[in-house]
Design a protein around this motif. Structure first.
Motif, PDB file in Angstrom:
ATOM      1  N   LEU A   1       4.929   9.246  -2.317  1.00 25.11           N
ATOM      2  CA  LEU A   1       3.022   9.636  -1.659  1.00 25.11           C
ATOM      3  C   LEU A   1       3.148  11.022  -1.055  1.00 25.11           C
ATOM      4  CD1 LEU A   1       3.779   6.294   1.163  1.00 25.11           C
ATOM      5  CD2 LEU A   1       2.039   6.385  -0.903  1.00 25.11           C
ATOM      6  N   ALA A   2       4.046  11.123  -0.593  1.00 21.15           N
ATOM      7  CA  ALA A   2       4.226  12.262  -0.963  1.00 21.15           C
ATOM      8  C   ALA A   2       3.664  13.142  -2.054  1.00 21.15           C
ATOM      9  CB  ALA A   2       5.123  14.222  -0.477  1.00 21.15           C
ATOM     10  N   GLN A   3       4.155  12.909  -2.830  1.00 17.41           N
ATOM     11  CA  GLN A   3       3.937  13.413  -4.565  1.00 17.41           C
ATOM     12  C   GLN A   3       2.295  12.732  -5.059  1.00 17.41           C
ATOM     13  OE1 GLN A   3       6.830  12.247  -7.481  1.00 17.41           O
ATOM     14  NE2 GLN A   3       6.947  13.890  -7.877  1.00 17.41           N
ATOM     15  N   GLY A   4       2.326  12.231  -4.230  1.00 19.87           N
ATOM     16  CA  GLY A   4       0.554  11.652  -4.982  1.00 19.87           C
ATOM     17  C   GLY A   4       1.286  10.140  -6.483  1.00 19.87           C
ATOM     18  N   ASP A   5       2.224  10.324  -6.459  1.00 12.54           N
ATOM     19  CA  ASP A   5       2.504   8.950  -7.805  1.00 12.54           C
ATOM     20  C   ASP A   5       2.169   7.755  -6.705  1.00 12.54           C
ATOM     21  OD1 ASP A   5       3.104   6.917  -9.225  1.00 12.54           O
ATOM     22  OD2 ASP A   5       5.127   8.611  -9.853  1.00 12.54           O
ATOM     23  N   TYR A   6       1.113   7.160  -6.383  1.00 11.31           N
ATOM     24  CA  TYR A   6       0.860   5.699  -5.360  1.00 11.31           C
ATOM     25  C   TYR A   6       1.480   4.669  -6.295  1.00 11.31           C
ATOM     26  CZ  TYR A   6      -2.068   8.932  -3.815  1.00 11.31           C
ATOM     27  OH  TYR A   6      -2.088  10.361  -2.234  1.00 11.31           O
ATOM     28  N   THR A   7       1.634   4.343  -7.942  1.00 10.03           N
ATOM     29  CA  THR A   7       1.826   3.488  -8.511  1.00 10.03           C
ATOM     30  C   THR A   7       3.670   2.991  -8.486  1.00 10.03           C
ATOM     31  OG1 THR A   7       0.048   3.398 -10.210  1.00 10.03           O
ATOM     32  CG2 THR A   7       2.909   2.212 -10.553  1.00 10.03           C
ATOM     33  N   LEU A   8       4.124   4.644  -8.429  1.00  8.13           N
ATOM     34  CA  LEU A   8       5.510   4.263  -7.821  1.00  8.13           C
ATOM     35  C   LEU A   8       6.510   4.159  -6.302  1.00  8.13           C
ATOM     36  CD1 LEU A   8       8.747   4.722  -8.908  1.00  8.13           C
ATOM     37  CD2 LEU A   8       8.037   7.319  -8.404  1.00  8.13           C
ATOM     38  N   ALA A   9       4.965   4.450  -6.025  1.00  6.09           N
ATOM     39  CA  ALA A   9       5.692   4.325  -4.315  1.00  6.09           C
ATOM     40  C   ALA A   9       5.271   2.629  -3.924  1.00  6.09           C
ATOM     41  CB  ALA A   9       4.361   4.757  -3.309  1.00  6.09           C
ATOM     42  N   GLU A  10       4.372   2.049  -4.413  1.00 10.61           N
ATOM     43  CA  GLU A  10       4.045   0.381  -4.468  1.00 10.61           C
ATOM     44  C   GLU A  10       5.058  -0.430  -4.816  1.00 10.61           C
ATOM     45  OE1 GLU A  10       1.620  -2.876  -6.744  1.00 10.61           O
ATOM     46  OE2 GLU A  10       0.889  -0.988  -6.979  1.00 10.61           O
ATOM     47  N   GLN A  11       5.342   0.010  -6.243  1.00  8.99           N
ATOM     48  CA  GLN A  11       6.703  -0.330  -7.134  1.00  8.99           C
ATOM     49  C   GLN A  11       8.434  -0.451  -5.713  1.00  8.99           C
ATOM     50  OE1 GLN A  11       6.879   1.618 -10.918  1.00  8.99           O
ATOM     51  NE2 GLN A  11       5.096   0.250 -11.130  1.00  8.99           N
ATOM     52  N   SER A  12       8.481   1.040  -5.327  1.00 14.49           N
ATOM     53  CA  SER A  12       9.720   1.167  -4.781  1.00 14.49           C
ATOM     54  C   SER A  12       9.480   0.278  -2.993  1.00 14.49           C
ATOM     55  CB  SER A  12       9.714   2.437  -4.505  1.00 14.49           C
ATOM     56  OG  SER A  12       9.924   3.193  -5.610  1.00 14.49           O
ATOM     57  N   ALA A  13       8.390   0.333  -2.792  1.00 13.79           N
ATOM     58  CA  ALA A  13       8.157  -0.494  -1.646  1.00 13.79           C
ATOM     59  C   ALA A  13       8.677  -2.295  -1.454  1.00 13.79           C
ATOM     60  CB  ALA A  13       6.801  -0.547  -0.902  1.00 13.79           C
ATOM     61  N   LEU A  14       7.897  -2.349  -2.606  1.00 11.27           N
ATOM     62  CA  LEU A  14       7.960  -3.805  -3.094  1.00 11.27           C
ATOM     63  C   LEU A  14       9.328  -4.662  -3.727  1.00 11.27           C
ATOM     64  CD1 LEU A  14       4.385  -4.653  -5.241  1.00 11.27           C
ATOM     65  CD2 LEU A  14       5.363  -5.520  -2.862  1.00 11.27           C
ATOM     66  N   ALA A  15      10.100  -3.337  -4.395  1.00 17.81           N
ATOM     67  CA  ALA A  15      12.126  -3.542  -4.685  1.00 17.81           C
ATOM     68  C   ALA A  15      12.469  -3.789  -3.405  1.00 17.81           C
ATOM     69  CB  ALA A  15      12.095  -2.172  -5.354  1.00 17.81           C
ATOM     70  N   VAL A  16      11.773  -3.275  -2.072  1.00 20.28           N
ATOM     71  CA  VAL A  16      12.401  -3.655  -1.059  1.00 20.28           C
ATOM     72  C   VAL A  16      12.248  -5.195  -0.535  1.00 20.28           C
ATOM     73  CG1 VAL A  16      12.948  -2.676   1.675  1.00 20.28           C
ATOM     74  CG2 VAL A  16      13.107  -1.543  -0.682  1.00 20.28           C
ATOM     75  N   ILE A  17      10.722  -5.002  -0.424  1.00 16.76           N
ATOM     76  CA  ILE A  17      10.429  -5.949   0.526  1.00 16.76           C
ATOM     77  C   ILE A  17      10.241  -7.453  -0.437  1.00 16.76           C
ATOM     78  CG2 ILE A  17       7.737  -6.987   0.377  1.00 16.76           C
ATOM     79  CD1 ILE A  17       6.469  -4.374   0.848  1.00 16.76           C
ATOM     80  N   ASN A  18      10.622  -7.806  -1.748  1.00 13.60           N
ATOM     81  CA  ASN A  18      11.120  -8.780  -2.719  1.00 13.60           C
ATOM     82  C   ASN A  18      12.750  -8.780  -3.089  1.00 13.60           C
ATOM     83  OD1 ASN A  18       8.243  -9.511  -2.865  1.00 13.60           O
ATOM     84  ND2 ASN A  18       8.256  -7.725  -4.444  1.00 13.60           N
TER      85      ASN A  18
END
Length: 548
Positions: free
Chosen positions: A231-248
């Motif tokens: 998110l700090a880097q502005g890569d919102y797709t990677l931020a989404e994928q990383s958060a979902l990796a934890v959640i799922n």
């Protein structure tokens, strides 16, 4: 285990703190050295334990065996000062310049946070270099596991540096020679290195949190931090994928029913999260915790009286009022370094339904008296005229004397055998799943998908009993409010507001004491003057708006 912890702290003190005095230079002083420590898996366990100790010492104040000390009372509070959540103007002198925006490059915490971060970086780099030299491993996977830990902690330290100072020197190896010509690496490049380190950590840290000791890292902690730094880097797709990796992942869940040592006592599931001994997964079944810093009382490797003074920050100085005595049920000894602002916490009175609004729904359990204490009753049994009666919260007790105001109970801590304790001695949930959902929402907002963002936020709100929100309501400001409702005091608020590019706007909107002073120059702290002075052979420019 006791000897491992003692040795690791001694090793870290020897190989890292010397580097602070000469910027990033290593200086060994005894026979305990990397050359005779990093020679086996056990030796790397020693070094690893030292990295955890050094990381926990981010919260240390005056020492008592800490792997690093800030040598002043309120380092954590400096990261909450001059934001949108707390009044800090009339607080400890070490916070004055942070609170009223008069920082100079010589301010104590400006230097101590820099030194703490580079101490952690130099120790992580040392472990990485020696991991390439060592061939005596108990298991083929040991090398990558220790490298993953070291790279996680290096990323974690650079996280603090880029949030606070912007462009900073990036160092990824041992510096044997004394250097006077460091240059500032652009923040975007440092963020790229952080992301690379965390990607490595996600691949090589342990997978199953039920098979590691409490407090130890797993790949899911790396994914959580990777989401934030993307998110700090502005890569919102990677931020989404990383958060979902934890959640799922299947390992974590929001706690939705009462649990732990106080589940049969008055309270709710949100307050259960913060009861002493409820933070860890293995001990009390807290499936929401992703990474927990270990500060428990009277435990080898736990906290000291100089660790984590967060409780003293958020709790009023109620014993200044006649009719009150120190009590563990009132949070112990509070010093009110951080006074919550009315705009979000609400007032001290009650409405017809018995709840105070602020930014909370009436049904939101995060606003219950179990989580925000608004009703105070005199507790000195020796004062019969007042005992048991309600003490009134007034403008004077809230903002002038700071002796009584709505208090954040997640930081309550007291022990009947020693009510004057300064440290909190309670494990600290550094990453938990509720925040992962909020990082996911931030990632969706960055992709202009408010509908998905609202779904992520509603996962958190449903647990608290708050009303679900619609896509039309889902804005960055709503998300920042939700982070207050869920994470106030847990997050470093300055970091969040800097990452979301909202610090100046939110301070102008909510912090009346400095709303006419804050500007874009206050997004960063100054570079410590000692660093600029020591770097004689190359320009090392100061951040805009600051002078010596």
């Amino acid at each position: 285990m006791k000897n491992l912890i003692k040795i690791s702290v001694a090793l870290i003190l020897l190989i890292s703190l010397g580097g602070c005095k000469k910027f990033l230079q290593e200086e060994l002083k005894t026979e305990l050295a990397p050359t005779n420590t990093f020679t086996s898996t056990y030796g790397f366990e020693v070094g690893s334990a030292g990295l955890y100790a050094l990381t926990r010492s981010e919260y240390n104040t005056f020492g008592e065996g800490g792997a690093y000390i800030h040598n002043a009372a309120c380092p954590y509070e400096a990261l909450q000062a001059a934001t949108d959540i707390a009044d800090v103007i009339n607080s400890d002198a070490s916070l004055t310049a942070f609170a009223n925006l008069t920082l100079t490059s010589s301010e104590r915490f400006v230097g101590s946070y820099w030194n703490w971060a580079y101490s952690l970086i130099s120790s992580a780099n040392l472990m990485l270099v020696y991991s390439e030299k060592n061939t005596n491993w108990d298991s083929p996977a040991d090398k990558e596991r220790f490298q993953a830990e070291a790279r996680f902690f290096r990323a974690y330290a650079y996280r603090t540096l880029v949030y606070l100072y912007g462009d900073v020197p990036y160092v990824e190896t041992i510096l044997y020679d004394f250097k006077l010509n460091f240059t500032r690496t652009p923040k975007a490049k440092v963020l790229g290195h952080i992301v690379d380190d965390l990607k490595f950590a996600t691949q090589h840290l342990p997978v199953n949190p039920d098979q590691v000791k409490d407090g130890k890292l797993t790949k899911w902690a790396a994914y959580h931090l990777l989401s934030e730094m993307s998110l700090a880097q502005g890569d919102y797709t990677l931020a989404e994928q990383s958060a979902l990796a934890v959640i799922n992942s299947g390992y974590y869940q929001l706690m939705k029913t009462r649990f732990g040592v106080s589940k049969d006592k008055a309270g709710d599931v949100f307050s259960d999260l913060f009861v002493e001994n409820n933070q860890n997964r293995l001990k009390n079944g807290n499936k929401e915790s992703i990474w927990v810093l270990q500060f428990e009382f009277n435990t080898i490797g736990g906290g000291t009286n100089s660790d984590d003074w967060t409780r003293r920050a958020w709790i009023p100085k109620y014993t200044d009022i006649s009719g009150f005595v120190l009590a563990d049920t009132l949070g112990g000894r509070g010093l009110a370094q951080l006074v919550p602002m009315k705009w979000w916490v609400g007032t001290a009175g009650t409405n017809a339904s018995g709840n105070v609004t602020g930014i909370f729904d009436a049904t939101d359990i995060r606003n219950s008296n179990y989580n925000i204490k608004r009703n105070w009753y005199y507790n000195n049994a020796g004062d019969a005229s007042l005992y048991g009666k309600k003490a009134n919260v007034t403008e004077q007790t809230w903002f002038s004397t700071k002796s009584l105001f709505p208090a954040i109970t997640k930081f309550f801590y007291g022990r009947a055998e020693n009510l004057s304790l300064t440290g909190s001695y309670k494990d600290r949930m550094k990453f938990r799943l509720a925040e992962t959902y909020l990082l996911l929402a931030e990632a969706y907002l960055g992709q202009n998908n408010p509908s998905k963002a609202a779904e992520a936020v509603n996962e958190v709100r449903r647990r608290s009993g708050a009303q679900s929100i619609s896509a039309a309501q889902m804005t960055m400001d709503f998300l920042l409010d939700e982070r207050i409702r869920e994470l106030v005091g847990e997050e470093s608020r300055r970091f969040t507001l800097v990452r979301t590019h909202k610090l100046v706007e939110r301070v102008k909107a909510y912090n009346t004491a400095i709303k006419d002073k804050v500007n874009d120059n206050h997004l960063l702290w100054p570079i410590p003057q000692a660093i600029i002075d020591a770097n004689r052979d190359a320009p090392f420019p100061q951040n805009p708006g600051y002078i010596k």
